[in-house]
Design a protein around this motif. Structure first.
Motif, short mmCIF file in Angstrom:
data_model
loop_
_atom_site.label_atom_id
_atom_site.label_comp_id
_atom_site.label_asym_id
_atom_site.label_seq_id
_atom_site.Cartn_x
_atom_site.Cartn_y
_atom_site.Cartn_z
N SER A 171 40.78 50.89 36.92
CA SER A 171 41.01 49.73 37.79
C SER A 171 40.22 49.85 39.09
O SER A 171 39.66 48.86 39.57
CB SER A 171 42.50 49.59 38.11
N ARG B 145 40.91 36.12 31.89
CA ARG B 145 41.88 37.22 31.81
C ARG B 145 43.10 36.92 32.69
O ARG B 145 44.23 37.23 32.30
CB ARG B 145 41.22 38.54 32.20
N ALA B 146 42.88 36.33 33.84
CA ALA B 146 43.99 35.95 34.72
C ALA B 146 44.85 34.89 34.04
O ALA B 146 46.09 34.95 34.08
CB ALA B 146 43.47 35.46 36.06
N SER C 288 33.92 42.88 28.87
CA SER C 288 34.43 43.40 27.60
C SER C 288 33.76 44.72 27.21
O SER C 288 34.33 45.49 26.45
CB SER C 288 34.26 42.36 26.49
N ASP D 181 47.06 38.46 32.83
CA ASP D 181 46.73 39.79 33.34
C ASP D 181 46.85 39.78 34.87
O ASP D 181 46.03 39.18 35.57
CB ASP D 181 45.31 40.16 32.92
N ALA D 182 47.88 40.45 35.37
CA ALA D 182 48.18 40.45 36.80
C ALA D 182 47.04 41.07 37.62
O ALA D 182 46.76 40.63 38.73
CB ALA D 182 49.49 41.18 37.07
N TYR D 183 46.40 42.10 37.08
CA TYR D 183 45.30 42.74 37.81
C TYR D 183 44.18 41.73 38.06
O TYR D 183 43.71 41.57 39.18
CB TYR D 183 44.76 43.94 37.02
N TYR D 184 43.75 41.04 37.00
CA TYR D 184 42.66 40.07 37.15
C TYR D 184 43.08 38.85 37.96
O TYR D 184 42.25 38.27 38.66
CB TYR D 184 42.08 39.68 35.79
N ARG D 185 44.34 38.50 37.90
CA ARG D 185 44.81 37.39 38.75
C ARG D 185 44.68 37.79 40.22
O ARG D 185 44.21 37.00 41.04
CB ARG D 185 46.24 37.01 38.42
#
Length: 174
Positions: A51, A109-110, A25, A114-118
């Motif tokens: 990213s 976050r996933a 965070s 959140d697709a990035y964190y997934r």
């Protein structure tokens, strides 16, 4: 290694220390740049975007954790229950809690979509699953795959329980 690669590697080390101390965070561009001892513009000279920075930092956090896990486990493969006890004996220690906290943050976050964190979480998780396979003494490759999945699921469950204050439940399970 070129001078740019060396500087980038140094920045990743500093940012990894910062994220482990402050959490994801706190990982906005200006605080990251300050932690790296540079400006946000220079940070984006070494990385194409935030990213890419976070991916490098999470990769380094994972590499450090794997090194710590490897150093603290037996040099030869172990049965599932024994390896689980060894991992639980040190992964949830206060010294390693920053690593676990970051992993919980990635998972959270996933879970929020959140697709990035997934994607990053899946890559890291599969890496830990492969590490577990190499540590397990199982009767066959198929059984090793099953044991590694059981190890991962049980450690993750224990991590969640610790995060919500149920250490006593973890202790009973071991």
């Amino acid at each position: 290694m070129s001078k740019i690669d060396t500087r980038r590697a140094d920045i990743v080390q500093r940012l990894t220390d910062y994220v482990l101390a402050e959490g994801l965070s706190a990982a906005s561009l200006r605080p990251l740049a300050k932690a790296a001892g540079t400006s946000d513009r220079m940070l984006l000279y070494y990385f194409k975007d935030k990213s890419e920075i976070i991916t490098a930092v999470l990769g380094e956090i994972s590499a450090r954790l794997v090194a710590l896990m490897t150093d603290r486990t037996a040099p030869q493969p172990l049965p599932l229950d024994e390896l689980r006890r060894q991992l639980a004996g040190f992964l949830f220690d206060d010294a390693l809690w920053p690593y676990m906290r970051i992993w919980l943050d990635v998972a959270s976050r996933a879970a929020m979509g959140d697709a990035y964190y997934r994607n990053v979480g899946e890559q890291i998780g599969r890496g830990f699953l492969e590490w577990g396979k190499m540590q397990l003494a199982s009767d066959s490759d198929a059984q090793r795959d099953i044991d590694a999945a059981r190890l991962f699921v049980s450690i993750e469950g224990m991590l969640f329980l610790k995060s919500i204050g149920l250490d006593d439940v973890n202790a009973k399970a071991l």
